[in-house]
Design an enzyme around this catalytic site. Sequence first.
Site: not given
Ligand code: PMP
Length: 405
Positions: A122, A199, A202, A225, A363
Amino acid sequence: MDIDQVKSQFPIFRQKTPTGKDLIYLDNAATSQKPQSVIDAITNYYSKEYSTVGRGAYWPANVNTVKINQVRSKVKNFLNAQSEKEIVFTAGATDGINKIARSFLAPKLKSGDVIMISQVEHHANLIPWQELCKAYGTELLVIPVLESGHLDYEWIKQNLSERVKLLALSACSNVLGIKNDIKRITTMAEVTQTPVLVDAAQVLSHNRVDVQEWNCDFLVFSAHKMFGPTGVGVVYGKQSLFNEMKPFNYGGGIVKEVTFEASNYQDIPHKHEAGTPNIAGVLGLGAAIEFIKQLSQNETDTHLEELTNYALSSLKAINGLKIMGGEQDKAPVISFTIDGIHPHDISTFLNEEGICVRAGHHCAQPLLQRFEVPASVRVSFAIYNTKSDIDKLVMALLKTQAFFS
Ligand code: PMP
């Protein structure tokens, strides 16, 4: 598991969409809906026990200070961390990654060092490292992803060296839904003594994580999430690393003593939590963890696996629909394209039917470039989804296809 009973805890599903349909929410990889218990934890704080924490000797301040400490313990147990000292509250996964970049890695970096990430990341786990590379003359090495969506583990083995100062990887791709083998990666990284940041944005709504078993050095996630509120998350960090690092931010709440000449800092985790915390958010996160804990992990796994398999076979039956990545090690996240129809048109059509899906690059633009698609449709499931949701999705996709043909 009685899914109707679980779903009844989410008030949003009691109303109709603006087009008069039942809400079919299939964008859980972006953010999940909130059960009443999470909403209650937040409203109770604002309406009955509002105060700051840590400073006052009056009752709501005391109540909230105790509650925040309890949530820290809940997170510690949820991740199987060794100590509450390893749990720092943040604004979310993005915030956590930026903080590690700034406080842990930046002060160590020199030209010629390497930061390793993967092709599935991401943007939150890419751009902070890219910026460090620009500032310090560091190299960004990117682990290739195979057609199946799995990382090239052989490549990692061959390219890991003492020059790699951090390996930052997602536990699961937010586009392909393929879970990475974190234990295998930390075992390889141990040889070169490369710290590993995971990270976990997910995985936590549907997977139990054990940071001791994974043996990762840092792990970040966002509460929103996993049924919790937005604007709050956690960085887990090994005590020795949290101790040696500079504070994430500077200000009130992190100090023992301050003069105009110098300040000395509190012990971890408080050293890393400057300023008034997101108290409502942390309380909501505590309620979200309680919500997840009362679901049986086995039954959650079975339900989501069945839904994912059912969705994969139903979607594959649609002419011209192509699924990105393979089906092994699959989380409940599926990205696809349909020949001749733009993903944004698909999501707009589905919206008319009350079906919420995500369309775009999610993203993760470099990953979509790798798979040579400019955009995809993504459907992602949570515990309240049912096979009937998938049947309605498929019907709506067929209707969309008929319109465009
Ligand atoms: N890493 C991953 C794999 C994600 O899916 C996301 C959110 N789409 C993020 C990081 C970022 O999370 P946040 O926008 O809640 O900071």
